[in-house]
Design a protein around this motif. Structure first.
Motif, PDB file in Angstrom:
ATOM      1  N   VAL A   1      -4.972  13.532   2.182  1.00  0.00           N
ATOM      2  CA  VAL A   1      -4.958  12.566   1.081  1.00  0.00           C
ATOM      3  C   VAL A   1      -6.245  11.785   1.160  1.00  0.00           C
TER       4      VAL A   1
ATOM      5  N   LEU B   1      -8.416   8.639   1.581  1.00  0.00           N
ATOM      6  CA  LEU B   1      -8.138   7.505   2.460  1.00  0.00           C
ATOM      7  C   LEU B   1      -7.594   6.343   1.643  1.00  0.00           C
ATOM      8  N   PHE B   2      -8.240   6.061   0.551  1.00  0.00           N
ATOM      9  CA  PHE B   2      -7.809   4.947  -0.291  1.00  0.00           C
ATOM     10  C   PHE B   2      -7.448   5.473  -1.670  1.00  0.00           C
TER      11      PHE B   2
ATOM     12  N   LEU C   1      -4.714   3.158  -6.627  1.00  0.00           N
ATOM     13  CA  LEU C   1      -3.367   2.687  -6.929  1.00  0.00           C
ATOM     14  C   LEU C   1      -3.175   2.380  -8.389  1.00  0.00           C
TER      15      LEU C   1
ATOM     16  N   HIS D   1      -2.162   4.950 -12.355  1.00  0.00           N
ATOM     17  CA  HIS D   1      -1.071   5.248 -13.268  1.00  0.00           C
ATOM     18  C   HIS D   1      -0.321   3.997 -13.693  1.00  0.00           C
TER      19      HIS D   1
ATOM     20  N   SER E   1      -8.276  -1.007   2.853  1.00  0.00           N
ATOM     21  CA  SER E   1      -7.239  -0.075   2.426  1.00  0.00           C
ATOM     22  C   SER E   1      -6.296  -0.818   1.487  1.00  0.00           C
TER      23      SER E   1
ATOM     24  N   ASN F   1      -3.426  -0.289   1.051  1.00  0.00           N
ATOM     25  CA  ASN F   1      -2.140  -0.427   1.717  1.00  0.00           C
ATOM     26  C   ASN F   1      -1.975  -1.793   2.374  1.00  0.00           C
ATOM     27  N   LEU F   2      -3.090  -2.487   2.641  1.00  0.00           N
ATOM     28  CA  LEU F   2      -2.969  -3.771   3.328  1.00  0.00           C
ATOM     29  C   LEU F   2      -2.133  -4.742   2.501  1.00  0.00           C
TER      30      LEU F   2
ATOM     31  N   ASP G   1      -0.007  -3.864   0.207  1.00  0.00           N
ATOM     32  CA  ASP G   1       1.346  -3.312   0.183  1.00  0.00           C
ATOM     33  C   ASP G   1       2.084  -3.628   1.479  1.00  0.00           C
ATOM     34  N   ALA G   2       1.370  -3.519   2.590  1.00  0.00           N
ATOM     35  CA  ALA G   2       1.998  -3.823   3.879  1.00  0.00           C
ATOM     36  C   ALA G   2       2.479  -5.265   3.870  1.00  0.00           C
TER      37      ALA G   2
ATOM     38  N   LEU H   1       6.766  -0.423  -4.312  1.00  0.00           N
ATOM     39  CA  LEU H   1       5.313  -0.476  -4.518  1.00  0.00           C
ATOM     40  C   LEU H   1       4.911   0.275  -5.772  1.00  0.00           C
TER      41      LEU H   1
ATOM     42  N   PHE I   1       2.853   2.818   7.120  1.00  0.00           N
ATOM     43  CA  PHE I   1       1.928   3.588   6.296  1.00  0.00           C
ATOM     44  C   PHE I   1       1.292   4.713   7.102  1.00  0.00           C
TER      45      PHE I   1
ATOM     46  N   ASP J   1      -1.778   5.518   7.158  1.00  0.00           N
ATOM     47  CA  ASP J   1      -2.994   5.057   7.843  1.00  0.00           C
ATOM     48  C   ASP J   1      -2.707   3.814   8.685  1.00  0.00           C
TER      49      ASP J   1
ATOM     50  N   SER K   1      -2.398   0.896   8.334  1.00  0.00           N
ATOM     51  CA  SER K   1      -2.736  -0.335   7.624  1.00  0.00           C
ATOM     52  C   SER K   1      -2.460  -1.577   8.453  1.00  0.00           C
TER      53      SER K   1
ATOM     54  N   PHE L   1      -3.506  -5.014  10.026  1.00  0.00           N
ATOM     55  CA  PHE L   1      -4.451  -6.019   9.533  1.00  0.00           C
ATOM     56  C   PHE L   1      -5.594  -6.139  10.537  1.00  0.00           C
TER      57      PHE L   1
ATOM     58  N   ARG M   1       5.666  -3.425  13.890  1.00  0.00           N
ATOM     59  CA  ARG M   1       5.485  -4.374  12.788  1.00  0.00           C
ATOM     60  C   ARG M   1       6.504  -4.108  11.686  1.00  0.00           C
TER      61      ARG M   1
END
Lengths: 557, 367
Positions: A3, A5-6, A9, A12, A450, A452-453, A455-456, B52, B87, B89, B91, B93, B149
């Motif tokens: 995939v 890496l980034f 988002l 769509h 990323s 995802n940060l 999202d995390a 998400l 995730f 990757d 992710s 912080f 986490r």
């Protein structure tokens, strides 16, 4: 599973018109509006002046503009690419010093270097004096000396302060090209510069060149001083000299052609740069250690642009100061300095704040379309200050009369109008013109993170605002500070917009220096001129270290 | 108690369908794996479950709460769903140290969770790294921090997106084991996405096999392996020998012998699959050059064939043999033999086939 890496988002996502998005659209409109206002202004009746201009001076304006761009392109390419390659490829004594010294001419505004060189090279200046003394010439008839106040002079002078745009981009591209590619070139015994370095760096170089050329079109101080009638100078003369805003707007609309050409060049180059901008952890090529004559040649080649673009102007100005001119920090200089600082700081803050807002909303709340609108809001960087000034005056006037009508009709209150002229208008014009720097800083800051940060953060039960405050902002802050500093530097040396829009008796350092230089009294303004250069130098040094971190930090981690 | 129910979920990117009619559940304490090739929509499914990605069609229930439902427009934001997500990757912080990363989702007002974090840190060797920053950790350590986490806020369901893909092959097995024991110790219900069948077999109580946005089988690892629902499921477990034939008298005749069938009708065209590990070879002691007569083929499962190649892959040997196929090109059949089994190239071997490793499906165009 392979995939990206980034992943993108927003690809769509559907746009939900929440208050963030609406506010962001409104702000974008405020930034784009004045540019379109130029066309409205151009639709007015110029009293036949346009026809007259078209038949008389416009061809000259266009020819001069093209010639100047061509010459500046050559100078900045030669200075920028050669020095970038040398500091990339060779390790010689003074290389670390050269790496950042080469950036510094960017701190010298083109008009300042024009003023100093004129003084330096004129008949009564130190160079000709020395030549006469040495050769025993008595009068101007006995020898030939090139005239700096000419097209050629302008090309060289502007090239010597604009080449850092090319240098920065070329250097980054050379360093980011994986060593393995150069090694392939070595194994096949090919010239590394022509077969590997230059072809791969070409998009980056083109992008840097486009920026330098935008600055060239925008330049007002140099061409005015050298009396080179470019489109920008024409706009200025028609507006202030002939007092015809409509005709000036019409020339501006014409200058759009050039701007669009440069924008297309830059966008294309940027799009192609993705292929060479490797995000992998590729190692860059180790430089070749050279010594003796070869080291001296490297050193000399890197020194030339620095000497022309930085050293001589500083020496000339310092010379004036040491001769006792412009020593006292009189009230006028102090006022101008305070005005400049206030303007630069507040505009830098405003630019960063609006860029953060537009960038973050587009990224986290918007979709592809909103991202495009937000990016469009920073298109002001492509427009010469003189043109933008016309835009904000027109738009400001319209807004003012709207507000006036609204208050007068509804409340019977008279409103004096803040946006027709004055400091607020300078602020608006500068925010629009330098928005791209802030927006670029925000997007580059976000691109390195990323997605995802965020999202995390959300999945861990924290809200959007918490994520911005505790995750995104701390991580992007370095980019934001860097962007803010660049804006600060640009405002500190900004001349044409301030000149056109300032209220009576309002001086900044550049307008102060401009007044004196215009009266051939540069020595009286040597000190404020030095302040302008000094305020530009420090943030550039800071920027360089930040950029190094951004460019190479990732691969080290 | 059921922890998550996905009901009739469908999703499109633009006009391209990525998920179609997905329905499943995860029970209390269960580890369920979504297994499928890249691009089959697994990660999208996780992102929709976490909130998400916006749900387009269907319903998601977590615990007893409907967190998203297309018909009623309910769509809880991710922060209110009580899910943990790790995730691909990780992710982590980058500006926070290990402890702050793990505690990110734990409020200062929940001392029991803080204590849990302390305990977790002390149990793992990441204790020594509590103050260090993510980029100084090894891949395995980062994976652990990301897992802790996600677990720290005590999620109702834990979602893992390819949790082992970032690790070296050598580290993968041990990290997998540790991860499974952490999941089982905490008793968290887990939905994990992977493309690696071995990983899914190892981790899962139940495997949901996905292909092109659809679920094609739901079963325990043993069921999936022993009773694959379709050739696509079979194909996940690596290369497989494929033969075509027809049913006659309840038998499927192949160059490798006849196989009985109960659920296919006479005259059906059949795709027959034999796993490489279901073929046992024996070196023909005489190493004779006796050719197999055409009429012999299909009568016995113990015949001798020519060895085309033999390679040692570590704990197994990969042997390719040529099967004469009427007047056509000979069929190349792969066999995997345990240990070091390297017959000479051109030599002959006899074949014995484990009927449990033979699968027959009615031939269709698109498998």
């Amino acid at each position: 599973m392979v995939v990206g890496l980034f992943p993108n988002l927003t690809r769509h996502r559907q746009l939900h018109f929440n208050s963030w998005v609406v506010a962001s659209l409104f702000l974008s409109l405020l930034f784009i509006g004045p540019i379109f206002a130029i066309f409205f202004a151009a639709l007015g009746d110029s009293g036949g002046l346009w026809n007259h201009l078209f038949q008389t001076v416009l061809p000259r304006y266009v020819t001069n503009t093209i010639l100047l761009m061509f010459g500046v392109a050559i100078f900045s390419l030669v200075f920028g690419v050669s020095s970038a390659w040398i500091v990339f490829r060779y390790s010689f004594i003074g290389r670390p010093l050269m790496q950042w010294l080469l950036l510094l001419p960017a701190a010298v505004p083109a008009y300042l270097i024009a003023y100093t060189y004129t003084d330096f090279l004129e008949y009564a200046g130190p160079v000709q004096k020395m030549l006469r003394l040495y050769f025993g010439w008595q009068s101007v008839q006995e020898y030939w000396f090139p005239e700096i106040r000419s097209m050629g002079g302008a090309m060289m002078i502007m090239g010597s302060v604009l080449y850092p745009y090319v240098y920065v981009m070329a250097r980054a591209a050379f360093f980011l090209t994986p060593a393995s590619l150069y090694e392939v070139g070595m194994l096949s015994q090919r010239n590394l510069f022509w077969t590997v370095g230059l072809p791969l760096a070409r998009p980056a170089i083109a992008a840097g060149l486009a920026l330098a050329l935008m600055e060239t079109i925008s330049d007002f101080g140099t061409v005015e001083y050298f009396a080179i009638e470019t489109l920008t100078l024409g706009i200025f003369n028609v507006w202030l000299g002939m007092n015809n805003l409509t005709a000036a707007a019409q020339i501006s609309a014409f200058a759009f052609l050039f701007i669009i050409a440069l924008l297309v060049l830059e966008k294309k180059a940027r799009a192609r740069r993705r292929f060479t901008d490797t995000t992998s952890k590729a190692v860059s090529l180790q430089p070749k250690v050279v010594s003796g004559v070869r080291a001296f040649v490297c050193f000399l080649a890197c020194s030339i642009p620095i000497i022309i673009g930085l050293l001589i102007p500083i020496i000339v100005l310092l010379g004036f100061v040491f001769q006792g001119y412009s020593l006292g920090l009189n009230k006028a200089v102090l006022d101008a300095a305070i005005n400049s600082l206030t303007l630069a700081i507040s505009i830098a803050l405003l630019v960063v704040a609006s860029a953060v807002f537009l960038g973050f909303v587009a990224r986290f709340q918007g979709n592809k379309a909103l991202e495009k609108v937000s990016a469009l809001a920073s298109i002001g960087y492509a427009f010469p200050g003189t043109i933008l000034a016309i835009g904000v005056v027109t738009a400001g006037g319209a807004i003012d009369s709207g507000i006036y009508k609204f208050f007068y009709n509804n409340f019977g209150i008279t409103y004096d109008g803040w946006l027709t002229s004055g400091v607020l208008l300078i602020v608006l014009a500068c925010v629009i013109r330098f928005q791209a720097i802030g927006f670029g800083a925000v997007t580059s800051g976000l691109e390195r993170l990323s997605p995802n940060l965020m999202d995390a953060n959300l999945v861990l039960g924290r809200g959007f605002a918490h994520g911005i405050r505790r995750v995104i902002f701390p991580l992007a802050s370095l980019s934001l500070i860097a962007g803010g500093m660049l804006v600060f530097v640009d405002v500190m040396k900004e001349l044409p917009m301030t000149l056109l829009l300032r209220p009576f008796n309002y001086e900044t350092l550049p307008t102060y220096v401009y007044q004196f230089a215009k009266d051939e009294l540069l020595e009286e303004a040597a000190f404020p001129a030095l302040i302008i250069i000094a305020t530009g130098v420090l943030p550039i040094l800071f920027m360089n270290s930040v950029l190094n971190k951004i460019t190479w930090g990732r691969s080290k981690a | 108690m059921t922890r998550i129910i996905i009901d009739n979920l469908s999703h499109k990117f633009g006009s391209t369908p990525v998920l179609q009619d997905i329905s499943f559940f995860v029970d209390e304490g269960e580890v369920v794996c979504l297994l499928g090739p890249s691009g089959c929509g697994k990660t999208t499914l996780l992102r929709i479950a976490a909130g998400l990605e916006r749900l387009q069609q269907g319903k998601i229930i977590i615990g007893k709460t409907v967190v998203a439902e297309a018909s009623s427009g309910i769509n809880l934001p991710p922060e209110n769903r009580g899910v943990g997500l790790m995730f691909q990757d990780y992710s982590l912080f980058p500006h926070l140290n290990v402890r702050d990363n793990i505690c990110f989702g734990v409020g200062a007002g929940s001392p029991d969770r803080q204590a849990w974090v302390d305990n977790a840190l002390s149990l793992m060797d990441v204790k020594f790294h509590a103050e260090s920053f993510p980029h100084t950790l090894s891949g395995g350590q980062q994976q652990r921090v990301a897992l802790l986490r996600a677990l720290a806020p005590k999620p109702r369901i834990l979602l893992l997106d390819e949790p082992f893909s970032g690790l070296d092959v050598t580290r993968r097995a041990s990290v997998r084991k540790e991860t499974l024991s952490i999941l089982k110790d905490t008793g968290v219900s887990t939905l994990m996405v992977t493309h690696d069948p071995e990983e899914a077999m190892f981790m899962a109580d139940r495997i949901l096999v996905m292909r092109e946005g659809r679920m094609i089988q739901d079963g325990t690892p043993t069921e999936i392996y022993a009773h694959p629902a379709s050739p696509a499921v079979l194909n996940f477990f690596g290369t497989i020998n494929t033969l075509s034939s027809n049913v006659a008298d309840g038998q499927v005749a192949t160059p490798l012998g006849n196989f009985e069938t109960t659920d296919l009708c006479n005259g059906d065209a059949v795709e027959l699959f034999i796993r490489p590990e279901g073929i046992q070879l024996e070196e023909d002691g005489l190493n004779s050059f006796k050719t197999v007569e055409e009429e012999d083929i299909g009568k016995s499962t113990k015949q001798s064939f020519e060895v085309v190649s033999a390679q040692l892959l570590g704990n197994v040997s990969l042997v390719v043999i040529a099967i004469p196929n009427r007047n056509k090109e000979p069929l190349m059949i792969e066999a995997r033999m345990p240990g070091n089994f390297l017959p000479d190239k051109g030599g002959r071997v006899t074949v014995k086939i484990d009927p449990n490793q033979v699968f027959m499906f009615k031939a269709s165009k698109d498998n």
